[in-house]
Design a protein around this motif. Structure first.
Motif, short mmCIF file in Angstrom:
data_model
loop_
_atom_site.label_atom_id
_atom_site.label_comp_id
_atom_site.label_asym_id
_atom_site.label_seq_id
_atom_site.Cartn_x
_atom_site.Cartn_y
_atom_site.Cartn_z
N UNK A 90 0.86 -1.17 0.00
CA UNK A 90 0.00 0.00 0.00
C UNK A 90 0.90 1.22 0.00
N UNK A 91 0.61 2.15 -0.87
CA UNK A 91 1.33 3.42 -0.93
C UNK A 91 0.44 4.49 -0.32
N UNK A 92 1.01 5.26 0.59
CA UNK A 92 0.30 6.35 1.24
C UNK A 92 0.96 7.65 0.80
N UNK A 93 0.16 8.58 0.36
CA UNK A 93 0.63 9.87 -0.12
C UNK A 93 0.20 10.95 0.86
N UNK A 94 1.16 11.74 1.32
CA UNK A 94 0.88 12.91 2.16
C UNK A 94 1.26 14.14 1.36
N UNK A 95 0.37 15.12 1.36
CA UNK A 95 0.62 16.37 0.65
C UNK A 95 0.35 17.51 1.63
N UNK A 123 -3.53 6.21 -13.20
CA UNK A 123 -2.42 6.41 -14.15
C UNK A 123 -1.41 7.41 -13.58
N UNK A 124 -1.89 8.46 -12.93
CA UNK A 124 -0.99 9.45 -12.33
C UNK A 124 -0.23 8.87 -11.14
N UNK A 125 -0.88 8.07 -10.32
CA UNK A 125 -0.19 7.41 -9.20
C UNK A 125 0.92 6.53 -9.76
N UNK A 126 0.61 5.79 -10.78
CA UNK A 126 1.61 4.90 -11.40
C UNK A 126 2.78 5.70 -11.98
N UNK A 127 2.49 6.83 -12.62
CA UNK A 127 3.56 7.70 -13.15
C UNK A 127 4.49 8.15 -12.03
N UNK A 128 3.87 8.60 -10.93
CA UNK A 128 4.65 9.07 -9.79
C UNK A 128 5.55 7.96 -9.25
N UNK A 129 4.98 6.80 -9.04
CA UNK A 129 5.74 5.69 -8.45
C UNK A 129 6.83 5.20 -9.39
#
Length: 169
Positions: A90-95, A123-129
């Protein structure tokens, strides 16, 4: 120097932190962490290793993350039919921005079997990772840290590990 933005991307054993300051300077680091357990498997302490990311790399990554819309991506629970699993990553994103804090998560977004790559937020999450893994060698960084530990009982990301003494030839 006040912080203008901070992006953190977490797994169960690693965090990438990218920070943009008001004066346009940047900071970044990758922190690997693992629990040291006693012989019964009870957590005794958390061990960590922090690696600084060059300012040039941090600037490029912040630009890439903004291009991938990191500040506006929806949480996976708001995507109809997106799976929530128990086993896997699981990936957790904090902004953090000056006036806003967001937290969102995605389970196994890089796995084509589970993810919905045709959905723009996925698709954007995948690009980031992919970009973070490509630029920072995240898995290799963690493996180097993990393999440098002395013999003992450890746990990370749902994995329990017993590291034995090296063989003597």
């Amino acid at each position: 120097m006040n912080t203008q933005k901070i992006y953190r991307i977490w797994t169960g054993f690693q965090v990438v932190e990218l920070e943009l300051l008001n004066d346009s300077s940047v900071n970044g680091r990758v922190v690997n962490f693992i629990a040291k357990n006693d012989k019964k498997g009870i957590k005794k302490k958390l061990l960590s290793d922090s690696r600084t990311i060059s300012q040039k790399t941090v600037s490029r990554l912040i630009e890439d993350l903004n291009t991938a819309n990191i500040e506006e991506i929806k949480d996976a629970t708001h995507i109809p039919g997106y799976p929530i699993g128990f086993d896997g990553t699981q990936y957790i994103f904090e902004v953090f921005t000056n006036n806003r804090y967001r937290l969102y998560a995605y389970w196994e977004p890089l796995n084509d079997h589970y993810a919905k790559p045709d959905v723009p937020d996925v698709a954007n999450v995948r690009k980031i990772l992919h970009r973070l893994h490509e630029e920072l060698g995240l898995w290799e960084s963690f493996i180097t840290f993990r393999d440098s530990l002395p013999p003992g009982n450890y746990s990370y990301g749902g994995i329990n590990m017993i590291k034995l003494k090296d063989k003597i030839n």
